[in-house]
Design a protein around this motif. Sequence first.
Motif, PDB file in Angstrom:
ATOM      1  N   ASP A  72     -26.957  90.466  81.559  1.00  0.00           N
ATOM      2  CA  ASP A  72     -26.443  89.222  80.976  1.00  0.00           C
ATOM      3  C   ASP A  72     -24.977  88.988  81.301  1.00  0.00           C
ATOM      4  OD1 ASP A  72     -28.913  88.710  79.874  1.00  0.00           O
ATOM      5  OD2 ASP A  72     -28.460  89.751  78.003  1.00  0.00           O
ATOM      6  N   LYS A  73     -24.189  90.064  81.314  1.00  0.00           N
ATOM      7  CA  LYS A  73     -22.751  89.915  81.508  1.00  0.00           C
ATOM      8  C   LYS A  73     -22.279  90.816  82.647  1.00  0.00           C
ATOM      9  CE  LYS A  73     -21.825  88.827  76.645  1.00  0.00           C
ATOM     10  NZ  LYS A  73     -21.063  89.208  75.438  1.00  0.00           N
ATOM     11  N   ASN A  74     -21.350  90.286  83.452  1.00  0.00           N
ATOM     12  CA  ASN A  74     -20.844  91.046  84.592  1.00  0.00           C
ATOM     13  C   ASN A  74     -20.091  92.309  84.183  1.00  0.00           C
ATOM     14  OD1 ASN A  74     -21.878  89.210  86.428  1.00  0.00           O
ATOM     15  ND2 ASN A  74     -20.008  88.004  86.531  1.00  0.00           N
ATOM     16  N   GLU A  75     -19.485  92.287  82.997  1.00  0.00           N
ATOM     17  CA  GLU A  75     -18.714  93.460  82.571  1.00  0.00           C
ATOM     18  C   GLU A  75     -19.608  94.644  82.246  1.00  0.00           C
ATOM     19  OE1 GLU A  75     -18.620  90.545  78.968  1.00  0.00           O
ATOM     20  OE2 GLU A  75     -18.493  90.440  81.147  1.00  0.00           O
ATOM     21  N   HIS A  76     -20.916  94.434  82.221  1.00  0.00           N
ATOM     22  CA  HIS A  76     -21.844  95.533  81.975  1.00  0.00           C
ATOM     23  C   HIS A  76     -22.218  96.269  83.259  1.00  0.00           C
ATOM     24  CE1 HIS A  76     -23.311  93.394  78.043  1.00  0.00           C
ATOM     25  NE2 HIS A  76     -22.121  93.950  77.916  1.00  0.00           N
ATOM     26  N   ILE A  77     -21.690  95.809  84.377  1.00  0.00           N
ATOM     27  CA  ILE A  77     -21.936  96.468  85.660  1.00  0.00           C
ATOM     28  C   ILE A  77     -20.853  97.522  85.885  1.00  0.00           C
ATOM     29  CG2 ILE A  77     -22.041  96.122  88.166  1.00  0.00           C
ATOM     30  CD1 ILE A  77     -23.099  93.311  87.618  1.00  0.00           C
ATOM     31  N   THR A  78     -21.246  98.664  86.417  1.00  0.00           N
ATOM     32  CA  THR A  78     -20.310  99.754  86.693  1.00  0.00           C
ATOM     33  C   THR A  78     -19.125  99.252  87.518  1.00  0.00           C
ATOM     34  OG1 THR A  78     -22.144 101.334  86.687  1.00  0.00           O
ATOM     35  CG2 THR A  78     -20.092 102.053  87.711  1.00  0.00           C
ATOM     36  N   ASP A  79     -17.924  99.627  87.090  1.00  0.00           N
ATOM     37  CA  ASP A  79     -16.695  99.093  87.699  1.00  0.00           C
ATOM     38  C   ASP A  79     -16.625  99.300  89.206  1.00  0.00           C
ATOM     39  OD1 ASP A  79     -15.835  98.252  85.242  1.00  0.00           O
ATOM     40  OD2 ASP A  79     -14.530  99.977  84.884  1.00  0.00           O
ATOM     41  N   LEU A  95     -26.492  96.302 101.839  1.00  0.00           N
ATOM     42  CA  LEU A  95     -27.648  96.091 100.969  1.00  0.00           C
ATOM     43  C   LEU A  95     -27.591  96.989  99.737  1.00  0.00           C
ATOM     44  CD1 LEU A  95     -30.538  95.771 103.591  1.00  0.00           C
ATOM     45  CD2 LEU A  95     -29.512  93.946 102.218  1.00  0.00           C
ATOM     46  N   ALA A  96     -27.173  98.245  99.931  1.00  0.00           N
ATOM     47  CA  ALA A  96     -27.073  99.183  98.804  1.00  0.00           C
ATOM     48  C   ALA A  96     -26.057  98.693  97.784  1.00  0.00           C
ATOM     49  CB  ALA A  96     -26.702 100.574  99.312  1.00  0.00           C
ATOM     50  N   ASN A  97     -24.925  98.187  98.265  1.00  0.00           N
ATOM     51  CA  ASN A  97     -23.900  97.671  97.354  1.00  0.00           C
ATOM     52  C   ASN A  97     -24.396  96.438  96.601  1.00  0.00           C
ATOM     53  OD1 ASN A  97     -20.291  97.549  97.700  1.00  0.00           O
ATOM     54  ND2 ASN A  97     -21.533  96.841  96.010  1.00  0.00           N
ATOM     55  N   ILE A  98     -25.130  95.575  97.291  1.00  0.00           N
ATOM     56  CA  ILE A  98     -25.682  94.372  96.641  1.00  0.00           C
ATOM     57  C   ILE A  98     -26.671  94.766  95.551  1.00  0.00           C
ATOM     58  CG2 ILE A  98     -27.150  92.351  96.995  1.00  0.00           C
ATOM     59  CD1 ILE A  98     -25.856  92.061  99.769  1.00  0.00           C
ATOM     60  N   LEU A  99     -27.512  95.753  95.830  1.00  0.00           N
ATOM     61  CA  LEU A  99     -28.503  96.198  94.843  1.00  0.00           C
ATOM     62  C   LEU A  99     -27.839  96.779  93.598  1.00  0.00           C
ATOM     63  CD1 LEU A  99     -31.193  97.870  97.136  1.00  0.00           C
ATOM     64  CD2 LEU A  99     -31.414  95.736  95.838  1.00  0.00           C
ATOM     65  N   LEU A 100     -26.651  97.334  93.744  1.00  0.00           N
ATOM     66  CA  LEU A 100     -25.934  97.898  92.598  1.00  0.00           C
ATOM     67  C   LEU A 100     -25.507  96.824  91.594  1.00  0.00           C
ATOM     68  CD1 LEU A 100     -23.800 100.615  94.412  1.00  0.00           C
ATOM     69  CD2 LEU A 100     -25.449 101.037  92.579  1.00  0.00           C
ATOM     70  N   PHE A 101     -25.501  95.568  92.023  1.00  0.00           N
ATOM     71  CA  PHE A 101     -25.180  94.470  91.104  1.00  0.00           C
ATOM     72  C   PHE A 101     -26.359  94.135  90.194  1.00  0.00           C
ATOM     73  CE2 PHE A 101     -21.846  93.630  94.253  1.00  0.00           C
ATOM     74  CZ  PHE A 101     -20.769  93.398  93.421  1.00  0.00           C
ATOM     75  N   PHE A 102     -27.473  94.819  90.407  1.00  0.00           N
ATOM     76  CA  PHE A 102     -28.668  94.609  89.582  1.00  0.00           C
ATOM     77  C   PHE A 102     -29.082  95.947  88.971  1.00  0.00           C
ATOM     78  CE2 PHE A 102     -28.541  91.606  93.083  1.00  0.00           C
ATOM     79  CZ  PHE A 102     -28.648  90.383  92.413  1.00  0.00           C
TER      80      PHE A 102
END
Length: 201
Positions: free
Chosen positions: A37-44, A23-30
Amino acid sequence: MCTGDCAKCLGITLIPLAVLCTLANILLFFPGGKVVDKNEHITDEVWYFGGIVGSGLLMIFPALVFLGLKNNDCCGCCGNESCGKRFAMFSSIIFAAVGVLGAGYCFALSAVALNKGPKCEIGQQWVYPFQNGDYLSNHTIWDKCKSPENIVPWNLTLFSLLLVMSGIQAVLCGIQVVNGLLGTICGDCKCCGCCGGDGAV
């Protein structure tokens, strides 16, 4: 406590930890609790699925094995009642090692992510504004991140949780390695009783 009872306790503890890590990992996608807007803006490091794969899926297998050890049929082979139980305890060592590797993977990724800091917008650029964990002790520089809102405490909290929970998972799996060795060498204290034997191993 018998080795089977100990393994069952470890399995019961590992399952909720695996769910929480996922759940913690899933929340990191938000980031900041919002959809970007773009996936590349999420921490690698989020895309390496440390909580989902390492401390999540890879941890379910050892947890289920540990839970099943208590009820494993110990009436084994070659006339030796404890043979089956001993083999089961030995196999649990292998699954415990898998658990240690999975938890270690998540722990390492979380440590790197915490030291690196989150990816955020500064002006018109999305970058990693923090260096060598300097933001951890200096909250005044968190204002460097303009977007997503509250991204620093969001990532800090979730990656810290992953770090702590994966560390606990690694310790629990390490305990099962020792417990499995004891069970392999000494057998389970109730093994013969469950088979209708007169003595205890």
